[in-house]
Scaffold this motif. Sequence first.
Motif, PDB file in Angstrom:
ATOM      1  N   ALA A 206       0.838  -1.207   0.000  1.00  0.00           N
ATOM      2  CA  ALA A 206       0.000   0.000   0.000  1.00  0.00           C
ATOM      3  C   ALA A 206       0.867   1.249   0.000  1.00  0.00           C
ATOM      4  CB  ALA A 206      -0.922  -0.002   1.219  1.00  0.00           C
ATOM      5  N   VAL A 207       1.948   1.223   0.775  1.00  0.00           N
ATOM      6  CA  VAL A 207       2.865   2.371   0.823  1.00  0.00           C
ATOM      7  C   VAL A 207       3.513   2.587  -0.536  1.00  0.00           C
ATOM      8  CG1 VAL A 207       5.034   3.221   1.797  1.00  0.00           C
ATOM      9  CG2 VAL A 207       3.319   2.181   3.286  1.00  0.00           C
ATOM     10  N   THR A 208       4.009   1.513  -1.123  1.00  0.00           N
ATOM     11  CA  THR A 208       4.664   1.618  -2.431  1.00  0.00           C
ATOM     12  C   THR A 208       3.709   2.150  -3.492  1.00  0.00           C
ATOM     13  OG1 THR A 208       6.127  -0.247  -1.902  1.00  0.00           O
ATOM     14  CG2 THR A 208       5.875   0.327  -4.225  1.00  0.00           C
ATOM     15  N   THR A 209       2.475   1.651  -3.460  1.00  0.00           N
ATOM     16  CA  THR A 209       1.480   2.049  -4.460  1.00  0.00           C
ATOM     17  C   THR A 209       1.109   3.520  -4.339  1.00  0.00           C
ATOM     18  OG1 THR A 209       0.552  -0.192  -4.528  1.00  0.00           O
ATOM     19  CG2 THR A 209      -0.848   1.609  -5.321  1.00  0.00           C
ATOM     20  N   ILE A 210       0.842   3.972  -3.130  1.00  0.00           N
ATOM     21  CA  ILE A 210       0.385   5.362  -2.971  1.00  0.00           C
ATOM     22  C   ILE A 210       1.516   6.347  -3.237  1.00  0.00           C
ATOM     23  CG2 ILE A 210       0.832   5.678  -0.509  1.00  0.00           C
ATOM     24  CD1 ILE A 210      -2.372   6.717  -2.391  1.00  0.00           C
ATOM     25  N   LEU A 211       2.742   5.999  -2.870  1.00  0.00           N
ATOM     26  CA  LEU A 211       3.852   6.917  -3.092  1.00  0.00           C
ATOM     27  C   LEU A 211       4.250   6.997  -4.568  1.00  0.00           C
ATOM     28  CD1 LEU A 211       6.190   6.317  -0.014  1.00  0.00           C
ATOM     29  CD2 LEU A 211       4.554   8.169  -0.414  1.00  0.00           C
ATOM     30  N   ALA A 212       3.779   6.036  -5.357  1.00  0.00           N
ATOM     31  CA  ALA A 212       4.067   6.064  -6.794  1.00  0.00           C
ATOM     32  C   ALA A 212       3.143   7.016  -7.542  1.00  0.00           C
ATOM     33  CB  ALA A 212       3.936   4.654  -7.376  1.00  0.00           C
ATOM     34  N   VAL A 213       2.106   7.513  -6.872  1.00  0.00           N
ATOM     35  CA  VAL A 213       1.166   8.430  -7.520  1.00  0.00           C
ATOM     36  C   VAL A 213       1.844   9.781  -7.736  1.00  0.00           C
ATOM     37  CG1 VAL A 213      -1.052   9.621  -7.317  1.00  0.00           C
ATOM     38  CG2 VAL A 213      -0.801   7.282  -6.451  1.00  0.00           C
ATOM     39  N   SER A 214       1.791  10.257  -8.954  1.00  0.00           N
ATOM     40  CA  SER A 214       2.400  11.538  -9.295  1.00  0.00           C
ATOM     41  C   SER A 214       1.602  12.694  -8.701  1.00  0.00           C
ATOM     42  CB  SER A 214       2.444  11.695 -10.815  1.00  0.00           C
ATOM     43  OG  SER A 214       2.744  13.025 -11.185  1.00  0.00           O
ATOM     44  N   PRO A 215       2.273  13.776  -8.306  1.00  0.00           N
ATOM     45  CA  PRO A 215       1.534  14.950  -7.813  1.00  0.00           C
ATOM     46  C   PRO A 215       0.658  15.573  -8.893  1.00  0.00           C
ATOM     47  CG  PRO A 215       3.863  15.458  -8.097  1.00  0.00           C
ATOM     48  CD  PRO A 215       3.735  13.980  -8.238  1.00  0.00           C
ATOM     49  N   THR A 216       0.852  15.159 -10.153  1.00  0.00           N
ATOM     50  CA  THR A 216       0.020  15.666 -11.247  1.00  0.00           C
ATOM     51  C   THR A 216      -0.961  14.606 -11.742  1.00  0.00           C
ATOM     52  OG1 THR A 216       1.658  15.010 -12.916  1.00  0.00           O
ATOM     53  CG2 THR A 216       1.873  17.216 -11.976  1.00  0.00           C
ATOM     54  N   ALA A 217      -1.223  13.598 -10.924  1.00  0.00           N
ATOM     55  CA  ALA A 217      -2.127  12.515 -11.319  1.00  0.00           C
ATOM     56  C   ALA A 217      -3.545  13.013 -11.535  1.00  0.00           C
ATOM     57  CB  ALA A 217      -2.123  11.423 -10.250  1.00  0.00           C
ATOM     58  N   SER A 218      -4.297  12.280 -12.340  1.00  0.00           N
ATOM     59  CA  SER A 218      -5.701  12.617 -12.551  1.00  0.00           C
ATOM     60  C   SER A 218      -6.513  12.230 -11.321  1.00  0.00           C
ATOM     61  CB  SER A 218      -6.253  11.872 -13.769  1.00  0.00           C
ATOM     62  OG  SER A 218      -6.354  10.475 -13.489  1.00  0.00           O
ATOM     63  N   HIS A 219      -7.710  12.794 -11.236  1.00  0.00           N
ATOM     64  CA  HIS A 219      -8.605  12.457 -10.129  1.00  0.00           C
ATOM     65  C   HIS A 219      -8.891  10.954 -10.116  1.00  0.00           C
ATOM     66  CE1 HIS A 219     -11.949  12.675  -7.335  1.00  0.00           C
ATOM     67  NE2 HIS A 219     -12.742  12.122  -8.234  1.00  0.00           N
ATOM     68  N   THR A 220      -9.126  10.381 -11.276  1.00  0.00           N
ATOM     69  CA  THR A 220      -9.430   8.954 -11.385  1.00  0.00           C
ATOM     70  C   THR A 220      -8.274   8.098 -10.877  1.00  0.00           C
ATOM     71  OG1 THR A 220     -10.897   9.321 -13.283  1.00  0.00           O
ATOM     72  CG2 THR A 220     -10.043   7.096 -12.983  1.00  0.00           C
ATOM     73  N   ASP A 221      -7.059   8.448 -11.276  1.00  0.00           N
ATOM     74  CA  ASP A 221      -5.893   7.677 -10.851  1.00  0.00           C
ATOM     75  C   ASP A 221      -5.668   7.790  -9.345  1.00  0.00           C
ATOM     76  OD1 ASP A 221      -5.457   6.841 -13.407  1.00  0.00           O
ATOM     77  OD2 ASP A 221      -3.846   8.282 -13.845  1.00  0.00           O
ATOM     78  N   LEU A 222      -5.903   8.974  -8.797  1.00  0.00           N
ATOM     79  CA  LEU A 222      -5.738   9.161  -7.364  1.00  0.00           C
ATOM     80  C   LEU A 222      -6.735   8.312  -6.584  1.00  0.00           C
ATOM     81  CD1 LEU A 222      -4.696  10.492  -4.793  1.00  0.00           C
ATOM     82  CD2 LEU A 222      -6.193  12.443  -5.273  1.00  0.00           C
ATOM     83  N   VAL A 223      -7.999   8.362  -6.983  1.00  0.00           N
ATOM     84  CA  VAL A 223      -9.026   7.587  -6.289  1.00  0.00           C
ATOM     85  C   VAL A 223      -8.727   6.093  -6.379  1.00  0.00           C
ATOM     86  CG1 VAL A 223     -11.458   6.923  -6.296  1.00  0.00           C
ATOM     87  CG2 VAL A 223     -10.820   9.325  -6.524  1.00  0.00           C
ATOM     88  N   ALA A 224      -8.274   5.638  -7.547  1.00  0.00           N
ATOM     89  CA  ALA A 224      -7.958   4.214  -7.715  1.00  0.00           C
ATOM     90  C   ALA A 224      -6.839   3.788  -6.774  1.00  0.00           C
ATOM     91  CB  ALA A 224      -7.557   3.939  -9.164  1.00  0.00           C
ATOM     92  N   ALA A 225      -5.820   4.627  -6.641  1.00  0.00           N
ATOM     93  CA  ALA A 225      -4.692   4.299  -5.759  1.00  0.00           C
ATOM     94  C   ALA A 225      -5.115   4.286  -4.299  1.00  0.00           C
ATOM     95  CB  ALA A 225      -3.562   5.302  -5.972  1.00  0.00           C
ATOM     96  N   VAL A 226      -5.955   5.247  -3.897  1.00  0.00           N
ATOM     97  CA  VAL A 226      -6.426   5.307  -2.516  1.00  0.00           C
ATOM     98  C   VAL A 226      -7.293   4.093  -2.194  1.00  0.00           C
ATOM     99  CG1 VAL A 226      -7.919   6.569  -0.924  1.00  0.00           C
ATOM    100  CG2 VAL A 226      -6.270   7.803  -2.319  1.00  0.00           C
ATOM    101  N   GLN A 227      -8.154   3.721  -3.122  1.00  0.00           N
ATOM    102  CA  GLN A 227      -9.014   2.569  -2.886  1.00  0.00           C
ATOM    103  C   GLN A 227      -8.204   1.278  -2.807  1.00  0.00           C
ATOM    104  OE1 GLN A 227     -11.882   3.045  -6.080  1.00  0.00           O
ATOM    105  NE2 GLN A 227     -13.292   4.162  -4.749  1.00  0.00           N
TER     106      GLN A 227
END
Length: 256
Positions: A206-227
């Motif tokens: 979970a840590v690896t996945t969420i930290l891989a999210v770019s600060p410029t990620a789309s809303h959809t990509d962010l929600v998918a990573a959080v879920q």
Amino acid sequence: MRLTSLCAAAALAGLASVTVPATALAAPHTAGGHHAQGKATSHAHATTKSHGHGKADPLAGQRKGTTAAIAAQTRSLTRLLAREKANTKLNTTDRAALTAATQQALDALAADTAAVGTATSRTSLHNLVVAAVRTSQVAGAQDAVVRLADAQEAAPAALTQEAADLQVKLAAATAGTDTTAATAALADLATQVAALSANATNAATAVTTILAVSPTASHTDLVAAVQAAHTALAPGDVALAAAKADVAVVKTALGG
């Protein structure tokens, strides 16, 4: 040893359905997950045009408001970064990775701020605010997930020590004390500690996945990573809640 605090749990639950303002959702997004800037396709960069010498800037008011909105996000993340650097409950590796990710978010906000002066339309300025808000949401999600994951990973050692201490107290209980419930709770506590340990790999993922999210990620990509992070951490969260309940039962049986 005292059980590690899980104050991040509520924050993670909220982030599982993270949204942006309705006006922000109206802004277009590129297929690659970056925020559209009018006709621009990269985060925080709008097409540059001169406004002409001697002419009033028709976007002056919105430009000022955009700068203020981004500045608010910047102040928030600056405070977040300071808290992360001072957090002694995070393991060293995760704290370094988390602070690096938050700094990247601050760098993205700095790029948004720089783009305000060269934006040529109201849409471009609006999209800069959308981008800044989402960048802040990414950083907040990363902070919540890492704190919760690290708390779960540290819990087995703390719970094992607490169980040993309670076992000693239970053995020394005065004659006539009903220890039936406490004994059962201690047995269940061992089961929950085992479940937490078994979920440690998921917590690390979970840590690896969420930290891989770019600060410029789309809303959809962010929600998918959080879920995804929420799903990975859920078994540990359930086990930890049950373990805390077991500890409470034993302490009550022993008179607090």
